[in-house]
Design an enzyme around this catalytic site. Structure first.
Site, short mmCIF file in Angstrom:
data_model
loop_
_atom_site.label_atom_id
_atom_site.label_comp_id
_atom_site.label_asym_id
_atom_site.label_seq_id
_atom_site.Cartn_x
_atom_site.Cartn_y
_atom_site.Cartn_z
N LYS A 197 0.81 -1.23 0.00
CA LYS A 197 0.00 0.00 0.00
C LYS A 197 0.84 1.27 0.00
O LYS A 197 0.31 2.36 -0.21
CB LYS A 197 -0.99 0.00 1.18
N LYS A 203 -4.26 -9.56 -6.38
CA LYS A 203 -5.45 -9.93 -5.60
C LYS A 203 -6.66 -9.12 -6.05
O LYS A 203 -6.53 -7.94 -6.37
CB LYS A 203 -5.14 -9.63 -4.12
N LYS A 245 -11.58 -4.69 -3.42
CA LYS A 245 -12.76 -3.84 -3.57
C LYS A 245 -12.41 -2.38 -3.81
O LYS A 245 -13.22 -1.61 -4.29
CB LYS A 245 -13.72 -4.00 -2.38
#
Ligand code: ATP
Ligand code: LTN
Length: 333
Positions: free
Chosen positions: A114, A197, A200
């Site tokens: 991230k 991955k 959402k």
């Protein structure tokens, strides 16, 4: 005495729940409700580690609760609540941060992913301490088992280490939890990049199927899913896209990989993709319908999260009191 083991898990309200969240986590939660003491959160405190629009976040939190119910979580069996409604999460997180090491948090792959391509000066500290808050979530309820997808395994390891470290330094306090990771569907990958991955919060809406996507949208997204240039439905080197679709089909139908390879022998990717879409649509249609019913019933949703927070707070307050004693704080009168 209640001998049932305790289960705890949560999803971030950082977008609309995907079939990755559903297969990797939430669907398994519903199956555990009968045999365990279950607590399922909407981890709003975690969601703000990346920038959120406050108006959208509040709305999404309510939608998530409606989705939990629509997926089959039952408030008469499980405790459903918003993480921010139980202030002890933040308190225990602080205490645990004092026994967490910079080195171990720096090694967390989610943190590295991230913050990739970002300068230190622009990286929020919350992203760094995120796993400590997650450990607090779990240890606060003395959870035995934590059902999550494979991406959370490393955070679970850290939680176990922190529990053991605290127990060692201050005397027996926390249950050391075990991860519960499904055999099939522990990592559903993105439809636009099968090496990534499914997520959402991905900017590309075609990379994920949300559990409330309409049937025509589901079909369209599967049809354009990235695969290889071959035509055989089977696993193999360079066939990650097809293997991902096979995992999705397997998770939604119970068929094995061998069954699927046999069924689609001699048929092309087009037929296979339509069949995958069909089984996903079949299972998700009732979920979507129930979701809109729950969403209309605000009073009911409020009663669920109010009672959930009360039940969770009762346990959390007992734990934090013990933790504060162990740490050497003066008892509050
Ligand atoms: P975000 O995009 O905001 O990082 P996410 O979609 O990755 O979110 P989380 O809220 O981080 O989802 O995860 C909730 C649960 O769903 C966790 O248990 C996680 O392991 C599981 N999960 C998330 N994505 C997948 C996936 N692609 N396959 C299987 N399980 C998943
Ligand atoms: N970090 C988890 C969400 C999460 C969680 C938890 C999962 C926060 N607290 C406690 C299990 C138990 C994620 O999926 N990103």
């Amino acid at each position: 005495m209640d001998k049932k083991k305790t289960i705890l898990s949560g999803v971030q309200p950082s977008g609309v729940m995907t079939i990755g969240n559903y297969i990797g986590a939430v669907r398994n939660w519903t199956q555990m409700q009968e045999d365990y003491n279950c607590l399922y959160m909407i981890v709003d405190l975690h969601a703000i580690t990346v920038r959120q629009d406050p108006v959208k976040l509040r709305q999404r939190c309510m939608e998530f609760l409606a989705l939990y119910l629509a997926c089959g979580l039952d408030p008469s069996k499980s405790t459903l609540f918003f993480q921010s409604h139980v202030h002890q999460h933040a308190e225990l997180s602080w205490a645990l941060s004092t026994i967490s090491y910079m080195g171990e948090l720096s090694r967390m792959t989610q943190f590295k992913d991230k913050t990739k391509n970002k300068q230190d000066a622009n990286i929020g500290v919350g992203l760094f301490t995120y796993p400590v808050l997650m450990a607090a979530d779990i240890l606060l309820y003395q959870a035995d088992l934590v059902p999550v997808g494979i991406d959370q395994k490393q955070h679970l390891e850290l939680t176990r280490n922190l529990a053991e470290r605290f127990n060692h330094q201050f005397g027996d306090m926390f249950t050391v939890p075990e991860p519960y990771i499904p055999k099939i569907g522990a990592k559903i990958t993105s439809l636009s990049d099968p090496l990534k991955k499914m997520s959402k919060s991905d900017e590309n809406v075609n990379s994920f199927i949300s559990v409330i996507d309409e049937p025509d949208v589901i079909l369209r997204k599967f049809k354009r899913a990235v695969t290889d240039s071959g035509s055989e439905v089977k696993r193999g080197e360079g066939k990650e896209g097809i293997e991902n679709l096979m995992s999705i089909m397997s998770a939604f139908t119970g068929k094995t990989f061998e069954d699927i390879e046999g069924e689609f022998q001699g048929k092309g990717y087009g037929d296979f993709k339509c069949a995958v879409a069909e089984c996903v649509i079949d299972e998700l249609t009732p979920v979507r319908e129930r979701y809109y019913d729950y969403l209309k019933n605000k009073d009911y949703l409020q009663s669920v999260y109010k009672e959930g927070a009360e039940r969770a707070s009762y346990i959390a307050s007992k734990t934090i009191k013990k933790v504060y004693r162990k740490l050497g704080f003066v008892d509050k009168l």
